[in-house]
Design a protein around this motif. Structure first.
Motif, PDB file in Angstrom:
ATOM      1  N   UNK A  33      32.134  64.336  50.994  1.00 41.75           N
ATOM      2  CA  UNK A  33      31.990  64.828  49.625  1.00 41.75           C
ATOM      3  C   UNK A  33      33.194  64.385  48.787  1.00 41.75           C
ATOM      4  N   UNK A  34      34.391  64.571  49.309  1.00 40.32           N
ATOM      5  CA  UNK A  34      35.603  64.189  48.591  1.00 40.32           C
ATOM      6  C   UNK A  34      35.605  62.694  48.276  1.00 40.32           C
ATOM      7  N   UNK A  35      35.283  61.861  49.266  1.00 39.88           N
ATOM      8  CA  UNK A  35      35.237  60.410  49.060  1.00 39.88           C
ATOM      9  C   UNK A  35      34.150  60.037  48.044  1.00 39.88           C
ATOM     10  N   UNK A  36      33.024  60.721  48.080  1.00 39.24           N
ATOM     11  CA  UNK A  36      31.929  60.442  47.142  1.00 39.24           C
ATOM     12  C   UNK A  36      32.305  60.819  45.713  1.00 39.24           C
ATOM     13  N   UNK A  37      33.003  61.934  45.546  1.00 34.20           N
ATOM     14  CA  UNK A  37      33.454  62.358  44.216  1.00 34.20           C
ATOM     15  C   UNK A  37      34.433  61.333  43.650  1.00 34.20           C
ATOM     16  N   UNK A  38      35.346  60.853  44.470  1.00 33.86           N
ATOM     17  CA  UNK A  38      36.304  59.834  44.031  1.00 33.86           C
ATOM     18  C   UNK A  38      35.567  58.562  43.613  1.00 33.86           C
ATOM     19  N   UNK A  78      35.596  73.498  48.029  1.00 37.39           N
ATOM     20  CA  UNK A  78      35.325  73.074  49.410  1.00 37.39           C
ATOM     21  C   UNK A  78      35.922  74.019  50.447  1.00 37.39           C
ATOM     22  N   UNK A  79      36.812  74.916  50.036  1.00 39.82           N
ATOM     23  CA  UNK A  79      37.422  75.840  51.001  1.00 39.82           C
ATOM     24  C   UNK A  79      36.474  76.967  51.413  1.00 39.82           C
ATOM     25  N   UNK A  80      35.362  77.110  50.703  1.00 39.50           N
ATOM     26  CA  UNK A  80      34.401  78.179  51.003  1.00 39.50           C
ATOM     27  C   UNK A  80      33.223  77.677  51.826  1.00 39.50           C
ATOM     28  N   UNK A  81      32.677  78.570  52.633  1.00 37.79           N
ATOM     29  CA  UNK A  81      31.483  78.295  53.434  1.00 37.79           C
ATOM     30  C   UNK A  81      30.611  79.538  53.426  1.00 37.79           C
ATOM     31  N   UNK A  82      29.310  79.342  53.541  1.00 40.52           N
ATOM     32  CA  UNK A  82      28.394  80.471  53.585  1.00 40.52           C
ATOM     33  C   UNK A  82      28.195  81.031  54.983  1.00 40.52           C
ATOM     34  N   UNK A  83      28.076  80.151  55.986  1.00 42.75           N
ATOM     35  CA  UNK A  83      27.664  80.611  57.301  1.00 42.75           C
ATOM     36  C   UNK A  83      26.171  80.890  57.267  1.00 42.75           C
ATOM     37  N   UNK A  84      25.660  81.610  58.231  1.00 42.02           N
ATOM     38  CA  UNK A  84      24.241  81.949  58.245  1.00 42.02           C
ATOM     39  C   UNK A  84      23.351  80.781  58.617  1.00 42.02           C
TER      40      UNK A  84
END
Length: 104
Positions: A33-38, A78-84
């Motif tokens: 994701x980070x590379x794609x945003x750049x 990006x520091x957050x995650x849902x889980x589940x």
């Protein structure tokens, strides 16, 4: 990994942050994701990220720019995650609905 290379419209990335992505899979996905945003920003393309797990859990980053504020915003997002569990339909519906409302 194939990153966006052609000019075009906005890039909307759906990021699976469900429990099955925990650990190395999630780190790798977020790195892409980070590379794609750049890459998108270097092409002058708008970029947004939609993080999801189940059909009820989808949240959008908003437009991410490649300046100091945009990088902080993306890293925080990006520091957050849902889980589940995993169900991409909620994320796809969210993207389709937001795209439709922008075109109206």
């Amino acid at each position: 990994v194939h990153l966006p290379a052609a000019s075009g419209g906005p890039l909307i990335i759906c990021l699976d942050t469900s429990w099955s992505m925990t650990g190395l899979r999630e780190i790798l996905a977020k790195s892409v994701v980070l590379a794609s945003v750049i890459a998108a920003n270097s092409q002058g393309r708008e970029c947004r990220v939609v993080s999801f797990s189940s059909s009820n859990n989808a949240v959008e980053s908003g437009v991410i720019s490649c300046n100091a504020e945009g990088v902080r915003k993306l890293l925080d997002f990006l520091s957050y995650s849902f889980g589940g569990g995993t169900d991409v339909t909620g994320a796809l519906k969210y993207v389709m609905d937001s795209s439709s409302s922008e075109n109206d």
